[in-house]
Design a protein around this motif. Structure first.
Motif, PDB file in Angstrom:
ATOM      1  N   LEU A 171       0.820  -1.197   0.000  1.00  0.00           N
ATOM      2  CA  LEU A 171       0.000   0.000   0.000  1.00  0.00           C
ATOM      3  C   LEU A 171       0.858   1.253   0.000  1.00  0.00           C
ATOM      4  N   HIS A 172       0.331   2.226  -0.665  1.00  0.00           N
ATOM      5  CA  HIS A 172       0.926   3.560  -0.598  1.00  0.00           C
ATOM      6  C   HIS A 172      -0.245   4.519  -0.509  1.00  0.00           C
ATOM      7  N   PRO A 173      -0.883   4.523   0.626  1.00  0.00           N
ATOM      8  CA  PRO A 173      -2.212   5.118   0.695  1.00  0.00           C
ATOM      9  C   PRO A 173      -2.246   6.638   0.622  1.00  0.00           C
ATOM     10  N   PHE A 174      -1.201   7.274   1.089  1.00  0.00           N
ATOM     11  CA  PHE A 174      -1.276   8.737   1.172  1.00  0.00           C
ATOM     12  C   PHE A 174      -0.421   9.377   0.089  1.00  0.00           C
ATOM     13  N   ARG A 175      -0.258   8.655  -0.974  1.00  0.00           N
ATOM     14  CA  ARG A 175       0.522   9.129  -2.096  1.00  0.00           C
ATOM     15  C   ARG A 175       0.038  10.498  -2.547  1.00  0.00           C
ATOM     16  N   ASP A 176       0.976  11.308  -2.999  1.00  0.00           N
ATOM     17  CA  ASP A 176       0.573  12.584  -3.579  1.00  0.00           C
ATOM     18  C   ASP A 176      -0.172  12.305  -4.867  1.00  0.00           C
ATOM     19  N   LEU A 177      -1.372  12.731  -4.927  1.00  0.00           N
ATOM     20  CA  LEU A 177      -2.156  12.516  -6.141  1.00  0.00           C
ATOM     21  C   LEU A 177      -2.441  13.873  -6.740  1.00  0.00           C
ATOM     22  N   CYS A 216       9.020   8.793  10.611  1.00  0.00           N
ATOM     23  CA  CYS A 216       9.909   8.327   9.560  1.00  0.00           C
ATOM     24  C   CYS A 216      11.349   8.500  10.025  1.00  0.00           C
ATOM     25  N   ILE A 217      12.226   7.818   9.356  1.00  0.00           N
ATOM     26  CA  ILE A 217      13.612   7.770   9.790  1.00  0.00           C
ATOM     27  C   ILE A 217      14.503   8.249   8.658  1.00  0.00           C
ATOM     28  N   TYR A 218      15.374   9.175   8.978  1.00  0.00           N
ATOM     29  CA  TYR A 218      16.355   9.635   8.007  1.00  0.00           C
ATOM     30  C   TYR A 218      17.726   9.390   8.614  1.00  0.00           C
ATOM     31  N   TYR A 219      18.614   8.962   7.805  1.00  0.00           N
ATOM     32  CA  TYR A 219      19.932   8.641   8.337  1.00  0.00           C
ATOM     33  C   TYR A 219      20.983   9.240   7.418  1.00  0.00           C
ATOM     34  N   TYR A 220      21.856  10.007   7.994  1.00  0.00           N
ATOM     35  CA  TYR A 220      22.925  10.639   7.224  1.00  0.00           C
ATOM     36  C   TYR A 220      24.252  10.215   7.829  1.00  0.00           C
ATOM     37  N   ASN A 243       2.373  10.490   6.202  1.00  0.00           N
ATOM     38  CA  ASN A 243       3.009  11.357   5.220  1.00  0.00           C
ATOM     39  C   ASN A 243       2.970  10.680   3.865  1.00  0.00           C
ATOM     40  N   PRO A 244       3.104  11.462   2.827  1.00  0.00           N
ATOM     41  CA  PRO A 244       2.926  10.889   1.492  1.00  0.00           C
ATOM     42  C   PRO A 244       4.032   9.919   1.101  1.00  0.00           C
TER      43      PRO A 244
END
Lengths: 1252, 139
Positions: A569-575, A871-875, A939-940
């Motif tokens: 699923l990608h339910p909140f996709r930007d449409l 969400c997770i961002y890793y740098y 989030n999208p």
């Protein structure tokens, strides 16, 4: 490898081996990135991208990651731990005493409450269907049509209405009456992303909607067949005044396409196909119809009892005879005359197909009226000869007709005694309403040009038929058939497997002999083998995909197939386009609470049957009003029933409390390590730039906290002359110093916030604090957020070392390349999990930005986001000067992060047809009850996966449906529900199951399962399971379906990429062994697998490789006046890398451009801007803007690729001899490495396993 | 003396039976969505150790009082309880973890386990009862 093994002190200086550092950089490049764009190559997709404003192309610089940055720690001297911040900025900030003691509980904030409540949802409606654009995009599709049959219809799906909005002028020609609507919808589409819904006068909430939904159906028939911009280009310009003829024309040319696209084997000519089509149609009414035969016949029988009244047929044939002359494309003057007959004829055809499909898809719960069919068959027979002899265009208009008005004849003709094969309380023949007049009106309303003819056509029908009960076969979405070769050929090819024709997807492929297994064009989602109508209505595969597009009837069958069953699923996709529905009553099933959707069946005008639980429900009064035609009594044309992706504006019934405002809290690490890394500058800068773009309304609130060994709050209350810093050093029992003034209204305190953001980067420059009290800071953040909920963004740069939730270093650098056990993939403590659950309970999501140069135990830290739907961002190796590419990436990601859409206090429920059950969920959320996912934020860029099992046999149904409903509060404080519905056929033979396998979805689901397995069991278990998945499924296929006794490894065509993808997965950072992989990198890759939507995940698993030194315009697509070349995909093997070439590898989050040693100097000069190979620098992250054709092509191609994803990938130019090339070569997964098989070896290995 | 042992075992067994029933009820509440996973798991996790202790006591008691058959009967269950408790991953919140209970059919397996234990305890109950009566008569 001098990293401090087991050193508990994070400040210990450490260096990252260059190679690792680099690898890490690439892996973390684009954390979360589901974009609005579907597949990368999809024409429509990239078009789509242009509409949303949020993401432009941001050329991203990334200097080659030769990542040894020994950061701060080295410069660190031993520090007085108790240093107070006073020293540094007492001048700026009035620092109260150590502890500011104020009421220390978080008292609820009265202000917030007051702010709630207003914002009455204006009755807005954005109509429109999916996808906007066509012109250029569709040519892309054209490009690929020949490649695979699924593709074409996929495109169909997408292009749909687009054409209309884009070509509104053209459309206007075609549909004079509706041109206004088209224009309107275009506007609204454009407006959508920014959530501005044109609100209409309250009196008429449907005004706009009407247009759009009207728009949608109109569009459909054409859409199906319209594959390409060229196509439309051809057809549109022809200025045929009478609208219908215009349509004809258009459709004709389109039909050519569809046939082309659909005939999987060989490409029969349009005519051929048509004839074929017709003939089969003609035979459809024959009970011994071959098609029907092969398929489930129970329905057929129901359908078939030859009850067709001779009267009817006579009448019909009469009608058709009158029409014959006009059957060929009508000349203008003729148009009005021709219309009726054409329509009629088409009707006939439509019905014919109806029967066909009725049989083939055997719609279970359908209250289909058999009488209709009979008549239709007659009708069709009558029509066939004429249509087949006339131009190929003729069938198409039919579909048009069928779509819009086609249901009427059904209604009219259906006799009261319709023996519906309906297990449910049979639809008592509804009182024969005065249908004709009623229908005529709405129909005419929408399409005046068609009306007269239609009415004429209808009249004889009506007269000849016994007073028709409004059986509404048109409502029955399953039953309603539209002619089109797609459907026919698919039903022939896909369903009638037993018959001689074998579908393309089942073609056995000998994997060991097929050298070029990877297609030249991207792989598209297979299209469920449904009838055309359902296909059109079905949910976009970008939002909703199932691993098996043919659902096996029983668990036993599924077990036999050895394929995973699940949804992605990608339910909140930007449409870009989404029908938004405002209505007082949201129609749902009373027992299972399913939202009404295109796959329900209408038993009669007043009742509908749920497609998930089969309960018969009443149609509420309000729903009877059809906004499409402003008429009453057409519930089947409501947008809810015409679109499988809709969004409802929810009423207060869907609120537990007033919709929360958007609340953002930033929790920032300001220890020495963090200050050294310098992320504060970038963050503050980015925030300053995007402060006004933060999604929210006038109630939006924002707050800041910083922490090292103490926690600092910032009082930003309006009226203060400058931000006030409050320090809490009691980290064992954290309290909020001034609970009311820490989260402040963004607009009231904007000046203070800006002051703070300007001051923050310099406030801690001299800090000597090395400790990090992350746990207590999070506790404080939780306290601060709990009254409202919202989003907490945590920036962390090291291992938390103080207070609750402190962590120890668990990584043993010597084990990084171990082939045996990889430990510590799971969390070390349940602190973060508990915290996340607490946060989730208070509708707070925690997003983690980990910018660390050394091990930070992401496995434990990630829990805070995993279970709170963050969400997770890793740098890895982040440093603002030493690693500018990471810095730029952070900047770009932040921009997207701050400005993207966000939904608060969300829950998502996934429902499926009775008999199926969900048993495991993947993604970032908390499963609150069996099918309810609690998402504090949505989030999208978030994707989800669900595993399914078949609990009860599905023998009594031919279709299963899945519905996800995402209830969220928009940043504007509206409660909204986004509903996606997917419909799939049920099959009973193993061959069909294999034919419908979606290899990409399967791989993504397997990857998710493997992550679970490696955490709960061990990595080697997970790897074995992956290999076994291939071995099992291929051996099951070999032993059951394919009766060819080859020596090679046989796979069905649908699964031919399965071994390749699994090999790619085994070489993926998350699962690889033997190659040195840092634990955090590995864990991050796993997190990515869990929460990335399919499109992005696939690139992560199997990158795309293109040769870009010889880009041509051949097959190029046009996007916004740009020509985007479409080079073929290369397989990921060094054999494809020729020294005289330049190659682009798209890994999702990173792009590599590899320049061969003897690369054409013209290319180097024209594209890279350097005179020769030797002068290309080692670190190059941008392509210069040169005014040459090849440069333009290369840039437009890269820009186009970038456009397809929300997070900007970094570009690395890798020279053949540069050290960075190892990273590039890591991704060549078909090649052998010291630790892993090459593709061919892997195949042999599988073959061996199978033979065992 | 023997009677005392069995009276104690009987009481302990009763408690375990009640505990099993409580587990079953709570789990089925969760299944039916009456309570959420979080509260369900925190409720159940509280009782994991008492159950473990209660059952271990009986087992040990049987060993001490040299009732080999009953001891051997109890041993597998006691071992399983201990094993389950020890094998909880460090990141989990207990035997019942709210984030995982809905995954991979865990709920079902927990339910099954509770049912089996209930049956086992009932069996033990009657065994103790019989033994107790026998012991009382012998006295």
């Amino acid at each position: 490898m001098s990293a401090p093994a087991g050193s508990p002190h994070p400040a210990a200086s450490s260096r990252i081996p260059p190679k690792l550092g680099g690898a890490a950089a690439s892996g973390a490049a684009a954390p979360a990135g589901p974009g609005p764009g579907p597949h990368q190559q999809n024409g429509p997709a990239q078009n789509q991208m242009q509409v949303p404003s949020g993401y432009g192309l941001h050329p991203q610089s990334y200097t080659a990651p030769s990542g040894h940055y020994s950061q701060g720690p080295e410069k660190m001297t031993s520090l007085p731990l108790d240093s107070q911040c006073d020293d540094y900025y007492s001048g700026l900030y009035r620092v109260p005493t150590q502890n500011v003691v104020t009421p220390n509980t978080a008292s609820p904030q009265p202000g917030a409450q007051q702010m709630y409540g207003s914002v009455p949802p204006a009755p807005h409606v954005v109509g429109s269907t999916l996808g906007s654009f066509q012109g250029a995009g569709s040519s892309a599709s054209h490009l690929h049509t020949s490649a695979s049959q699924p593709y074409s219809s996929f495109v169909n799906h997408y292009n749909s209405p687009a054409m209309y909005s884009d070509n509104s002028s053209v459309a206007a020609q075609g549909f004079p009456s509706t041109c206004g609507h088209y224009a309107l919808s275009t506007v609204s589409n454009a407006a959508y992303p920014s959530v501005s819904y044109p609100s209409l006068p309250a009196g008429d909430p449907y005004g706009q909607q009407m247009f759009t939904s009207q728009n949608a159906p109109t569009v459909r028939p054409i859409r199906d067949n319209s594959f390409s911009g060229q196509n439309t280009a051809i057809s549109h310009p022809s200025p045929l005044p009478p609208p219908p003829s215009q349509q004809y024309h258009q459709q004709q040319s389109l039909s050519g396409y569809s046939t082309f696209a659909w005939s999987a084997s060989g490409l029969p000519s349009t005519q051929d196909n048509l004839i074929q089509n017709h003939t089969s149609l003609a035979t459809a009414n024959n009970p011994t119809n071959p098609v029907a035969d092969t398929l489930s016949c129970s329905v057929m029988q129901n359908v078939q009892p030859p009850k067709s009244s001779p009267v009817v047929s006579a009448v019909l044939s009469g009608a058709s005879s009158t029409r014959t002359p006009a059957a060929s494309r009508p000349v203008e003057p003729l148009a009005s005359v021709a219309r009726p007959s054409e329509l009629l004829q088409q009707k006939g055809m439509q019905y014919g197909e109806y029967v066909n499909n009725q049989a083939s898809s055997a719609p279970t719960p359908l209250s289909s009226t058999s009488d209709d069919e009979e008549e239709e068959e007659e009708d069709e027979e009558a029509g066939v000869d004429s249509s087949s002899t006339t131009s190929s265009a003729s069938p198409m208009p039919n579909s048009y007709d069928a779509l819009e008005g086609g249901s009427y004849p059904d209604m009219l003709s259906s006799s009261a005694s319709s023996p519906a094969p309906d297990p449910a309380p049979a639809p008592a023949p509804a009182p024969a309403a005065p249908q004709p007049s009623k229908m005529a009106k709405p129909f005419g309303y929408g399409y005046p040009a068609l009306q007269p003819g239609y009415q004429n056509a209808a009249a004889p029908l009506n007269s000849g038929v016994p007073p028709g009960s409004p059986a509404y076969s048109g409502f029955q979405q399953y039953a309603q058939q539209y002619p089109g070769m797609n459907q026919l050929s698919s039903s022939l090819g896909g369903l009638s497997l037993q018959s001689s024709s074998q579908p393309e997807s089942l073609r056995p492929v000998n994997l060991t002999q097929e050298r070029n297994i990877l297609p030249m064009t991207p792989v598209w989602a297979p299209v469920p083998n449904l009838n055309l109508d359902l296909k059109k209505l079905n949910c976009s595969p970008d939002s909703f995909r199932c691993t098996l597009t043919n659902i096996p009837q029983t668990q036993a069958l599924l077990n036999k197939a050895k394929l995973p069953l699940g949804l992605l699923l990608h339910p909140f996709r930007d449409l870009t386009q989404l029908p938004v529905i405002t209505s007082n009553t949201i129609v749902r099933c009373r027992s299972c609470r399913t939202y009404i959707n295109p796959f329900v069946s209408f038993i009669d005008q007043r009742r509908w049957k749920c497609n998930l639980c089969y309960r018969v429900n009443d149609v509420p009064e309000e729903f009877m009003y059809n906004p499409l035609t402003r008429s009453y009594g057409e519930p089947h044309k409501r947008p809810e029933v015409q679109n499988s992706t809709v969004e409802f504006i929810a009423s207060s019934d869907y609120m537990l409390r007033p919709p929360q405002p958007a609340v953002y809290l930033f929790v920032l690490d300001v220890s020495h390590n963090a200050v050294e890394a310098g992320y504060l500058t970038i963050l503050c800068q980015s925030l300053l730039e995007n402060l006004d773009k933060l999604p929210g309304d006038s109630r939006t609130r924002i707050g800041f906290m910083t922490f090292d060994s103490t926690i600092h709050f910032y009082n930003l209350q309006e009226g203060l002359s400058q931000p006030q810093m409050l320090i809490v050093s009691d980290i064992d029992d954290v309290f909020l110093p001034t609970p009311d003034s820490l989260l402040v209204n963004l607009y009231e305190s904007k000046e203070l916030i800006k002051d703070l953001l300007n001051a923050l980067p310099n406030m801690f420059t001299n800090t000597r604090e090395t400790h990090s009290a992350l746990g207590p800071a999070l506790q404080a953040a939780f306290k601060l957020m709990s009254p409202t909920g919202g989003r907490v963004s945590v920036f962390q740069t090291q291992l938390p070392s103080l207070g609750a939730g402190l962590l120890q270093s668990r990584e043993d650098p010597n084990q990084r390349s171990s082939t045996k056990v990889v430990q510590h993939l799971g969390p070390a403590t349940d602190f973060y999990k508990k915290l996340a659950l607490d946060c989730s309970g208070q509708q707070t999501a925690v997003d983690l930005f980990l910018l660390s140069s050394q091990y930070s135990d992401l496995a434990s830290l990630a829990c805070m986001s995993k279970y709170s739907a963050g969400c997770i961002y890793y740098y890895p190796s982040f440093h603002y000067t030493h690693n500018p590419s990471q810095a730029e990436k952070l900047q770009k990601d932040l921009k997207r992060y701050l400005t993207r859409k966000i939904g608060f206090e969300a829950v998502m429920r996934i429902r499926c047809t009775k008999g199926l059950s969900m048993h495991t969920f993947h993604g970032n959320f908390f499963v609150r009850s069996t099918d309810l996912l609690s998402l504090a934020n949505i989030n999208p860029d978030a994707g989800f996966a669900v595993q399914l099992s078949i609990e009860e046999s599905l023998t009594d149904t031919s279709l299963v449906c899945f519905q996800t409903a995402l209830l969220y509060t928009s940043s504007k404080g509206e409660r909204r529900i986004r509903v996606h519905t997917l419909c799939l056929p049920v099959v009973s033979s193993l061959a069909d199951v294999y034919a419908g396998a979606d290899v990409q979805a399967s791989i993504c689901l397997l990857a998710n399962m493997a992550v679970d397995r490696s955490i709960s069991s061990s990595l080697s278990d997970a790897r074995d399971a992956l290999v076994n998945a291939v071995v099992d499924s291929l051996s099951a296929y070999g032993s059951t379906v394919s009766n060819l006794q080859h020596s090679g490894l046989i796979a069905p065509s649908s699964l031919k990429l399965f071994p390749l993808y699994v090999l790619a997965l085994l070489k993926q950072k998350a699962f690889r062994t033997g190659t040195s992989t840092r634990l955090d990198d590995r864990v991050y890759a796993m997190c990515q697998i869990k929460c990335q939507p399919l499109v992005h995940l696939m690139k992560m698993i199997h990158p795309n490789l293109y040769r870009i030194d010889r880009l041509t315009d051949e097959g190029a697509i046009h996007v916004n006046d740009r020509v985007v070349p479409q080079p073929p995909l290369q397989k990921l093997s060094a054999e494809k890398l020729t020294r005289d070439g330049a190659f682009l590898m798209d890994c999702g989050s990173v792009f590599y451009i590899w320049i061969g040693k003897s690369c054409d100097s013209n290319f180097i000069e024209d594209v890279l801007g350097y005179p020769n190979f030797a002068s290309i620098p080692q670190k190059m992250t941008h392509l210069p803007e040169l005014d040459t054709l090849s440069s333009e092509r290369a840039r437009s191609f890269i820009t186009w690729l970038r456009d397809n994803r929300p997070l900007n990938p970094i570009l690395h130019v890798v020279k053949d001899e540069s050290p960075a090339k190892t990273e590039f070569f890591q991704h060549l997964i078909e090649d052998r490495t010291e630790a892993a098989f090459s593709y061919y070896e892997f195949l042999l290995h599988i073959q061996q396993q199978i033979c065992k | 003396m023997e009677a005392v042992v069995f009276v104690f075992s009987l009481l302990d067994c009763c408690a375990l039976i009640f505990l099993s029933v409580y587990f079953i009820i709570t789990l089925s509440d969760l299944e039916c969505d009456y309570i959420n996973a979080r509260s369900c798991c925190s409720k159940l996790n509280k009782w994991v150790i008492p159950e473990l202790v209660g059952h271990t006591i009986v087992t040990v008691l049987m060993l001490i009082s040299l009732h080999w058959f009953i001891f051997l009967l109890n041993l597998p269950v006691a071992t399983w309880n201990t094993y389950r408790f020890i094998m909880v991953p460090s990141g989990n919140m207990g035997v019942f973890d709210p984030t995982e209970i809905h995954n991979r059919g865990q709920l079902k397996s927990h339910m099954k386990e509770a049912m089996i234990k209930l049956g086992f305890h009932l069996l033990c109950f009657f065994m103790y009862l019989y033994s107790m009566i026998l012991a009382l008569i012998n006295d």
